[in-house]
Design a protein around this motif. Sequence first.
Motif, PDB file in Angstrom:
ATOM      1  N   VAL A 130       9.340  14.646  11.599  1.00 19.46           N
ATOM      2  CA  VAL A 130       9.161  13.977  10.318  1.00 19.46           C
ATOM      3  C   VAL A 130      10.416  14.234   9.504  1.00 19.46           C
ATOM      4  N   GLY A 131      11.028  13.168   9.017  1.00 21.35           N
ATOM      5  CA  GLY A 131      12.303  13.295   8.320  1.00 21.35           C
ATOM      6  C   GLY A 131      12.142  13.490   6.829  1.00 21.35           C
ATOM      7  N   SER A 132      12.629  12.543   6.062  1.00 24.23           N
ATOM      8  CA  SER A 132      12.728  12.715   4.611  1.00 24.23           C
ATOM      9  C   SER A 132      11.419  12.431   3.890  1.00 24.23           C
ATOM     10  N   TRP A 133      11.241  13.125   2.781  1.00 23.35           N
ATOM     11  CA  TRP A 133      10.214  12.818   1.793  1.00 23.35           C
ATOM     12  C   TRP A 133      10.904  12.057   0.659  1.00 23.35           C
ATOM     13  N   TRP A 134      10.273  10.979   0.192  1.00 23.96           N
ATOM     14  CA  TRP A 134      10.829  10.170  -0.897  1.00 23.96           C
ATOM     15  C   TRP A 134       9.832  10.060  -2.034  1.00 23.96           C
ATOM     16  N   VAL A 135      10.331   9.928  -3.241  1.00 21.84           N
ATOM     17  CA  VAL A 135       9.494   9.718  -4.422  1.00 21.84           C
ATOM     18  C   VAL A 135       9.872   8.393  -5.053  1.00 21.84           C
ATOM     19  N   TYR A 136       8.875   7.573  -5.299  1.00 22.85           N
ATOM     20  CA  TYR A 136       9.116   6.284  -5.962  1.00 22.85           C
ATOM     21  C   TYR A 136       9.238   6.519  -7.457  1.00 22.85           C
ATOM     22  N   ALA A 369       9.498   9.640  11.404  1.00 23.62           N
ATOM     23  CA  ALA A 369       8.532   9.406  10.335  1.00 23.62           C
ATOM     24  C   ALA A 369       9.155   9.804   9.012  1.00 23.62           C
ATOM     25  N   ALA A 370       8.728   9.149   7.961  1.00 24.09           N
ATOM     26  CA  ALA A 370       9.136   9.486   6.602  1.00 24.09           C
ATOM     27  C   ALA A 370       7.925   9.273   5.698  1.00 24.09           C
ATOM     28  N   ILE A 371       7.897   9.999   4.596  1.00 22.97           N
ATOM     29  CA  ILE A 371       6.773   9.905   3.662  1.00 22.97           C
ATOM     30  C   ILE A 371       7.289   9.488   2.297  1.00 22.97           C
ATOM     31  N   GLN A 388     -10.942   7.659 -15.586  1.00 20.86           N
ATOM     32  CA  GLN A 388      -9.777   8.474 -15.266  1.00 20.86           C
ATOM     33  C   GLN A 388      -8.675   8.210 -16.288  1.00 20.86           C
ATOM     34  N   GLN A 389      -7.954   9.224 -16.640  1.00 20.01           N
ATOM     35  CA  GLN A 389      -6.827   9.031 -17.543  1.00 20.01           C
ATOM     36  C   GLN A 389      -5.615   8.480 -16.805  1.00 20.01           C
ATOM     37  N   GLU A 390      -5.519   8.772 -15.541  1.00 15.70           N
ATOM     38  CA  GLU A 390      -4.389   8.285 -14.764  1.00 15.70           C
ATOM     39  C   GLU A 390      -4.842   7.958 -13.351  1.00 15.70           C
ATOM     40  N   LEU A 391      -4.158   7.022 -12.740  1.00 19.90           N
ATOM     41  CA  LEU A 391      -4.486   6.647 -11.373  1.00 19.90           C
ATOM     42  C   LEU A 391      -4.052   7.749 -10.418  1.00 19.90           C
ATOM     43  N   PRO A 392      -4.745   7.879  -9.282  1.00 18.34           N
ATOM     44  CA  PRO A 392      -4.307   8.856  -8.283  1.00 18.34           C
ATOM     45  C   PRO A 392      -3.012   8.388  -7.622  1.00 18.34           C
ATOM     46  N   PRO A 393      -2.332   9.290  -6.926  1.00 20.04           N
ATOM     47  CA  PRO A 393      -1.088   8.903  -6.260  1.00 20.04           C
ATOM     48  C   PRO A 393      -1.360   8.064  -5.025  1.00 20.04           C
ATOM     49  N   VAL A 394      -0.311   7.489  -4.482  1.00 18.42           N
ATOM     50  CA  VAL A 394      -0.346   6.779  -3.206  1.00 18.42           C
ATOM     51  C   VAL A 394       0.674   7.441  -2.285  1.00 18.42           C
ATOM     52  N   TYR A 395       0.303   7.603  -1.031  1.00 19.04           N
ATOM     53  CA  TYR A 395       1.235   8.069  -0.005  1.00 19.04           C
ATOM     54  C   TYR A 395       1.395   6.973   1.041  1.00 19.04           C
ATOM     55  N   ILE A 396       2.624   6.735   1.447  1.00 20.01           N
ATOM     56  CA  ILE A 396       2.889   5.831   2.564  1.00 20.01           C
ATOM     57  C   ILE A 396       3.632   6.615   3.635  1.00 20.01           C
ATOM     58  N   ASN A 397       2.997   6.750   4.776  1.00 17.68           N
ATOM     59  CA  ASN A 397       3.563   7.451   5.933  1.00 17.68           C
ATOM     60  C   ASN A 397       4.174   6.381   6.841  1.00 17.68           C
ATOM     61  N   ILE A 398       5.491   6.386   6.989  1.00 17.20           N
ATOM     62  CA  ILE A 398       6.197   5.331   7.716  1.00 17.20           C
ATOM     63  C   ILE A 398       6.596   5.842   9.095  1.00 17.20           C
ATOM     64  N   HIS A 399       6.207   5.117  10.141  1.00 23.33           N
ATOM     65  CA  HIS A 399       6.533   5.492  11.509  1.00 23.33           C
ATOM     66  C   HIS A 399       7.472   4.452  12.119  1.00 23.33           C
ATOM     67  N   THR A 400       8.506   4.923  12.786  1.00 27.02           N
ATOM     68  CA  THR A 400       9.450   4.026  13.436  1.00 27.02           C
ATOM     69  C   THR A 400       8.940   3.652  14.830  1.00 27.02           C
ATOM     70  N   SER A 401       9.673   2.777  15.471  1.00 27.89           N
ATOM     71  CA  SER A 401       9.300   2.361  16.826  1.00 27.89           C
ATOM     72  C   SER A 401       9.457   3.499  17.834  1.00 27.89           C
ATOM     73  N   ASP A 402      10.221   4.551  17.485  1.00 29.02           N
ATOM     74  CA  ASP A 402      10.373   5.685  18.395  1.00 29.02           C
ATOM     75  C   ASP A 402       9.041   6.386  18.670  1.00 29.02           C
ATOM     76  N   THR A 403       8.062   6.190  17.794  1.00 31.34           N
ATOM     77  CA  THR A 403       6.750   6.813  17.999  1.00 31.34           C
ATOM     78  C   THR A 403       5.946   6.103  19.085  1.00 31.34           C
ATOM     79  N   GLY A 404       6.413   4.924  19.522  1.00 35.13           N
ATOM     80  CA  GLY A 404       5.644   4.151  20.487  1.00 35.13           C
ATOM     81  C   GLY A 404       4.510   3.363  19.862  1.00 35.13           C
TER      82      GLY A 404
END
Length: 521
Positions: A130-136, A369-371, A388-404
């Motif tokens: 798993v490579g980089s973690w990113w924040v939007y 993979a990256a998150i 709720q005062q604020e929406l919950p977060p979203v996570y996107i786990n991205i998998h490349t073709s190397d994962t099959g």
Amino acid sequence: MDTLDKTDWDVLIVGTGLQQSLLALALSRSGKKILHIDENDYYGGAEAAFSLQEVESWVERVNKDPASAAFSQASFEKPTPAESDPPAPSLSPSRAYSLALNPQVIYARSALIQRLISSKVYRQLEFMAVGSWWVYSPSASAGDEDASDSSSESSKTSKLLKVPNGREDVFQNSELDFKAKRALMKFLRFITDYEEQTEVWDACRDQPFPTFLSEQFKVPVALHAPLLALTLSSASSSNTTTQYALPRVARHLRSIGTLGAGFGAIIPKWGGLSEISQVGCRASAVGGAVYVLGKGLGDISDDQTESQGAASGIKLCLKDGEAITAGWIVGESSPNQPSEPSCKTITIVSSPLTSLFPPIADEAPPPAAAIVFFPSGSLSIPDPPDDQQELPPVYINIHTSDTGECPRGQCVLYSSTSLAGERGFQLLHLATDALLSSVAETPPPTILCSTQYQQRAEATDDITPETPNDHVINFAPTPLNLAFDDSILDRVKPVWEKIMGEDTGDFLVFEDREAYADDDE
């Protein structure tokens, strides 16, 4: 094997989820006679991985009986490519994909890795880094290097900010001023042995983690999101407590470098945890277990189990009418106290998203993979929840073709949020669109197909298996965490010990059945 009723089984295991598969492996290699059945025609249970055609069939099955299932509100959408010259990107054949229902990262210090090694199962598995973690970030702000500015007018200032991966990244970050670096380094020094510094955080354990960061370490608000991303918490930032966050941030940072330079987590190739379940099943078969898919267990009456014990065996009937005898029955219960469902989507896109997979470090493997983390408040939807005062977060786990999991030139996006219902799906689709518009790829990525569904889990943290009587045991459903939860092993081991009695030995520790040359390792 045409019939199963000619054998008295020591243990009948129902379902091929990860918990049952690990138990079958431990018992079969410990000399028990195992019959392992699953009424589904696939391995993995809630962790299953499917081809495109299998996804469509699964969606139909989910919607036939949504009330009693862990999954609900499933749908599959395959947009029709627009006519163009050259032709627009399109999907490959169904079998070119292996899409996981519940993908999870496995941290390098997870007990699961040690059990896979001690059981020798690791030889049949392949793992990817798993490579980089990113924040939007919806607007440009101080942070780490970004993947790209957005190309759309509506979000042209949005960025994906790379999460610092340790002290070296912090020092090399030219966008952080000296004061921010000093505060962040102070926190990183603390987290290395936070357990020994309870005087710093014990009184703040129920405090929101961002408040703790500000008050105790003067960490700037702009750096709260990157640290929250490392917790993989599905709760909003104000509901992510300090006592929840600290061990998870420590887990992330302590894992870096354990298996290789620059990364701290891995994913199994070819379909996530389902691949571990299948490999465990194959290893159990070598140990003598018998596996039958498409065969379920009929109802068990109280009289059946109360009047019979392990010594005589419990007489049971499979759903096809076949009678068997087993000393123990182990399955998985439906959620007794179901939590609010999590919304999930699986999206196949027509781009490798190369900018999200920079090299990890010198001599490190290429990341597969990256998150991407969308913090609370970074996205907005029409008609947000009133409770709720604020929406919950979203996570996107991205998998490349190397994962099959997809063909070359494509990626799979696994998105999740704890917000339920249509608004949860709105939030996930908004996050997907924001991600694709925030990366610089030529040609721009397009969505080739998508699946959405809700998934429920147990609302309690109690991991004690249900025991309707002395010889029937039901595991609680597996957690829906974004990282593998070692409590799964803590569920399986006591059941193995109970069935084995005094003759237990070491849990999932096996000798080689055959000699391996060094080149086979």
